[in-house]
Design a protein around this motif. Structure first.
Motif, PDB file in Angstrom:
ATOM      1  N   ARG A  62      40.232   8.794  53.643  1.00 35.78           N
ATOM      2  CA  ARG A  62      38.739   9.443  53.540  1.00 35.78           C
ATOM      3  C   ARG A  62      38.230   8.887  52.222  1.00 35.78           C
ATOM      4  O   ARG A  62      38.783   8.708  51.221  1.00 35.78           O
ATOM      5  N   GLU A  63      36.899   8.678  52.293  1.00 33.15           N
ATOM      6  CA  GLU A  63      36.036   8.360  51.297  1.00 33.15           C
ATOM      7  C   GLU A  63      35.037   9.339  50.788  1.00 33.15           C
ATOM      8  O   GLU A  63      34.183   9.556  51.667  1.00 33.15           O
ATOM      9  N   TYR A  64      35.045   9.711  49.557  1.00 32.52           N
ATOM     10  CA  TYR A  64      33.923  10.615  49.059  1.00 32.52           C
ATOM     11  C   TYR A  64      33.247   9.915  47.950  1.00 32.52           C
ATOM     12  O   TYR A  64      33.758   9.022  47.317  1.00 32.52           O
ATOM     13  N   HIS A  65      32.032  10.668  47.737  1.00 34.19           N
ATOM     14  CA  HIS A  65      31.470  10.103  46.574  1.00 34.19           C
ATOM     15  C   HIS A  65      30.889  11.455  45.740  1.00 34.19           C
ATOM     16  O   HIS A  65      30.105  12.089  46.233  1.00 34.19           O
ATOM     17  N   LEU A  66      31.521  11.598  44.731  1.00 32.28           N
ATOM     18  CA  LEU A  66      31.572  12.998  44.004  1.00 32.28           C
ATOM     19  C   LEU A  66      30.314  13.080  43.229  1.00 32.28           C
ATOM     20  O   LEU A  66      29.701  12.049  42.832  1.00 32.28           O
ATOM     21  N   THR A  67      29.874  14.205  43.233  1.00 35.23           N
ATOM     22  CA  THR A  67      28.839  14.553  42.199  1.00 35.23           C
ATOM     23  C   THR A  67      29.362  14.525  40.639  1.00 35.23           C
ATOM     24  O   THR A  67      30.617  14.410  40.569  1.00 35.23           O
ATOM     25  N   GLU A  68      28.445  14.493  39.815  1.00 29.59           N
ATOM     26  CA  GLU A  68      28.838  14.479  38.324  1.00 29.59           C
ATOM     27  C   GLU A  68      29.678  15.420  37.981  1.00 29.59           C
ATOM     28  O   GLU A  68      30.757  15.225  37.371  1.00 29.59           O
TER      29      GLU A  68
END
Length: 240
Positions: free
Chosen positions: A74-80
């Motif tokens: 899985r690929e996530y794009h995290l918040t800061e």
């Protein structure tokens, strides 16, 4: 009354104090596709021929997080805020300084943690990791364990790599399985007592992992390993 220090002396003292504070500041995260945190668990003993591992997760400086999930990472794009929570927890556990916790258990699994920052990286290894153990080793294991309910609130998608490594281990006995459609497996780079070659993802889209193929009169058990953004070739997959 004590005489005042000369201005130049006071300036030097202030500069030294500022430098000391800067040296004590925590390391800053890296940027872009540099590894900020990589967590991988190796089983005890050598890997079987042609086997290769996939990290528990890798966090990059651009806040991309890729986690293992069977054959579909899985690929996530995290918040800061999410990035700061995951990275900050590892930093607070002392991972900015590499250490080795060896339990003298040669067949025990090993947790390897790579902590990257703006000036380099540190590697920590924990033999026989146990989240319930006390001391620094247990704290590290707990610090790098992702909590899906609090750490991964951002939406995710299936990780779609640009390139895939084909890792093949020769099988004993008579050749079995269909004929391998790409370049001969024996021409691959040696890796973990097997052979490894890298292809564009589109070239192997019809090939399933954990299948047997015949190449050059030899049967091979083939596994597909998606390459991560920081992995350039088969050498990046070498254990440890």
């Amino acid at each position: 009354m004590r005489p005042a220090r000369p201005l130049t002396v006071r300036f030097v003292l202030v500069a030294v104090a500022v430098l000391a504070v800067a040296c004590q500041s925590p390391p800053a995260p890296p940027s872009g596709k540099a590894v900020a945190l990589r967590v991988e668990l190796y089983g005890g003993g050598p890997l079987p021929p042609g086997w290769v591992t996939f990290p528990e997760f890798v966090l990059y400086g651009d806040r991309t997080l890729i986690t293992a999930d069977g054959d579909a990472p899985r690929e996530y794009h995290l918040t800061e805020a999410e990035f700061d929570r995951v990275y900050g927890r590892a930093r607070s556990a002392g991972l900015a300084t590499g250490r080795t916790f060896d339990e003298q258990s040669p067949d025990a699994p090993v947790l390897e943690v790579v902590f990257g920052h703006d000036t380099g990286r540190a590697v920590t290894r924990v033999t026989a990791p146990d989240r319930k153990s006390s001391g620094d080793a247990g704290a590290i294991v707990r610090a790098v364990a992702l909590n899906p309910d609090t750490d991964l609130e951002s939406p995710h998608e299936r990780y779609r790599p640009e390139r895939v490594a084909v890792v093949a281990g020769a099988s004993s006995g008579a050749p079995t399985g269909p004929r391998w459609p790409l370049r001969p497996l024996a021409e691959g780079t040696p890796l973990n007592a097997g052979r490894c070659a890298v292809y564009a993802a589109a070239e192997v889209r019809d090939i399933r992992s954990d299948t047997t193929w015949t190449s050059g009169g030899t049967a091979y058990h083939v596994r597909l390993r998606p390459l991560l953004p920081d992995e350039d070739d088969c050498a990046a997959l070498a254990r440890g």
